[in-house]
Design a protein around this motif. Structure first.
Motif, short mmCIF file in Angstrom:
data_model
loop_
_atom_site.label_atom_id
_atom_site.label_comp_id
_atom_site.label_asym_id
_atom_site.label_seq_id
_atom_site.Cartn_x
_atom_site.Cartn_y
_atom_site.Cartn_z
N VAL A 269 0.83 -1.21 0.00
CA VAL A 269 0.00 0.00 0.00
C VAL A 269 0.86 1.26 0.00
N SER A 270 2.12 1.11 0.38
CA SER A 270 3.02 2.25 0.52
C SER A 270 3.71 2.57 -0.80
N SER A 271 3.37 3.73 -1.36
CA SER A 271 4.01 4.16 -2.60
C SER A 271 5.51 4.37 -2.40
N ALA A 272 5.91 4.80 -1.23
CA ALA A 272 7.33 4.98 -0.94
C ALA A 272 8.05 3.63 -0.89
N SER A 273 7.35 2.60 -0.40
CA SER A 273 7.94 1.25 -0.42
C SER A 273 8.15 0.79 -1.85
N TYR A 274 7.20 1.10 -2.72
CA TYR A 274 7.34 0.75 -4.14
C TYR A 274 8.59 1.41 -4.72
N LEU A 275 8.74 2.71 -4.49
CA LEU A 275 9.90 3.41 -5.03
C LEU A 275 11.20 2.83 -4.48
N ALA A 276 11.22 2.52 -3.19
CA ALA A 276 12.41 1.91 -2.60
C ALA A 276 12.70 0.56 -3.25
N TRP A 277 11.66 -0.22 -3.47
CA TRP A 277 11.83 -1.54 -4.09
C TRP A 277 12.44 -1.43 -5.48
N THR A 278 12.13 -0.37 -6.21
CA THR A 278 12.69 -0.23 -7.56
C THR A 278 14.21 -0.01 -7.53
N GLN A 279 14.75 0.44 -6.41
CA GLN A 279 16.16 0.79 -6.31
C GLN A 279 16.99 -0.14 -5.42
N LEU A 280 16.36 -0.67 -4.39
CA LEU A 280 17.11 -1.36 -3.34
C LEU A 280 17.85 -2.62 -3.80
N PRO A 281 17.24 -3.49 -4.63
CA PRO A 281 18.01 -4.67 -5.05
C PRO A 281 19.32 -4.31 -5.75
N ALA A 282 19.31 -3.27 -6.59
CA ALA A 282 20.54 -2.87 -7.28
C ALA A 282 21.56 -2.30 -6.30
N ILE A 283 21.10 -1.56 -5.31
CA ILE A 283 22.00 -1.02 -4.29
C ILE A 283 22.68 -2.17 -3.56
N CYS A 284 21.89 -3.17 -3.16
CA CYS A 284 22.47 -4.31 -2.45
C CYS A 284 23.46 -5.07 -3.34
N GLU A 285 23.10 -5.22 -4.60
CA GLU A 285 23.99 -5.93 -5.53
C GLU A 285 25.32 -5.21 -5.70
N ARG A 286 25.25 -3.87 -5.78
CA ARG A 286 26.50 -3.10 -5.95
C ARG A 286 27.47 -3.31 -4.79
N HIS A 287 26.92 -3.57 -3.61
CA HIS A 287 27.76 -3.66 -2.42
C HIS A 287 27.88 -5.10 -1.89
N GLY A 288 27.37 -6.06 -2.66
CA GLY A 288 27.46 -7.45 -2.22
C GLY A 288 26.69 -7.72 -0.95
N ALA A 289 25.62 -6.96 -0.74
CA ALA A 289 24.83 -7.09 0.49
C ALA A 289 23.62 -7.99 0.26
N VAL A 290 23.16 -8.59 1.33
CA VAL A 290 21.97 -9.43 1.30
C VAL A 290 20.75 -8.57 1.59
N LEU A 291 19.70 -8.70 0.76
CA LEU A 291 18.45 -7.98 0.98
C LEU A 291 17.50 -8.90 1.72
N GLU A 292 17.19 -8.54 2.96
CA GLU A 292 16.28 -9.33 3.79
C GLU A 292 14.90 -8.68 3.75
N ARG A 293 14.01 -9.26 2.95
CA ARG A 293 12.68 -8.70 2.74
C ARG A 293 11.77 -9.06 3.91
N ARG A 294 11.06 -8.06 4.44
CA ARG A 294 10.16 -8.26 5.56
C ARG A 294 8.79 -7.64 5.25
N PRO A 295 7.89 -8.40 4.62
CA PRO A 295 6.54 -7.89 4.39
C PRO A 295 5.81 -7.69 5.72
N ILE A 296 5.16 -6.56 5.88
CA ILE A 296 4.42 -6.25 7.11
C ILE A 296 3.05 -5.67 6.72
#
Length: 196
Positions: A12-39
């Motif tokens: 329901v969160s439009s800001a969560s949508y925008l974050a989702w469009t960017q966050l996987p690539a950010i994590c990939e750039r830094h070799g980080a694990v993305l721990e998804r937590r639906p709430i």
């Protein structure tokens, strides 16, 4: 040591949508694990005494305009549904069901795109089933699973985890024990990942 980003979100969160469009690539750039937590954002608001920006019309109008600007910056579609705010209980329970199937990223993609890329009413159960089916999920198995006490409690527990982490809205990110709130704070998330 591999770093991780814990990402608390609701469709329901439009800001969560925008974050989702960017966050996987950010994590990939830094070799980080993305721990998804639906709430469930409504449950989080209730637990911490927060309210939706919808209750302050001037703030809500500004927020949507600001998010449209970010969507243009990111080069992603942004369509506000005429049925917003939609009740995402079924979709978020479905996310936890999809997680148990090992397919949460595919579920996230289907529902973030449907809700904010296409402006569909993802609060309507038939629409949710159609989105799930189009993404390759068994819509009837989904509909049955989200009525089980196990999945219902899993969403309650996930939301309680967000509260315990200090979240008061979505999206919330936690990196190295530090909380960052809002998709416009992704630069701080990336900086935290880049720091040793």
């Amino acid at each position: 040591m591999t770093k991780s980003v814990t990402f608390f979100y609701d469709y329901v969160s439009s800001a969560s949508y925008l974050a989702w469009t960017q966050l996987p690539a950010i994590c990939e750039r830094h070799g980080a694990v993305l721990e998804r937590r639906p709430i469930l954002l409504g449950g989080l608001f209730k637990a911490v005494g927060n309210v939706s920006p919808l209750h302050v019309p001037a703030k809500f109008a500004w927020m949507i305009a600001d998010q449209e600007r970010f969507a243009r910056r990111y080069g992603v579609p942004f369509v506000k549904s005429e049925r917003f705010p939609f009740n995402t209980v079924a979709a978020m329970r479905g996310a936890l069901w999809a997680h148990r199937l090992g397919r949460l990223p595919a579920w996230d993609e289907a529902f973030f795109k449907a809700g904010w890329g296409e402006g569909r009413d993802i609060g309507d159960l038939e629409t949710v089933k159609a989105v799930a089916a189009a993404a390759g999920f068994d819509a009837e198995a989904f509909a049955a699973a989200i009525q089980t006490d196990e999945i219902k409690q899993a969403l309650v527990n996930a939301t309680a985890e967000a509260v315990a982490a200090g979240a008061f809205g979505a999206p919330t990110f936690v990196v190295d024990g530090v909380l960052h709130w809002g998709q416009d704070r992704l630069d701080w998330v990336e900086q935290a990942l880049a720091a040793g």
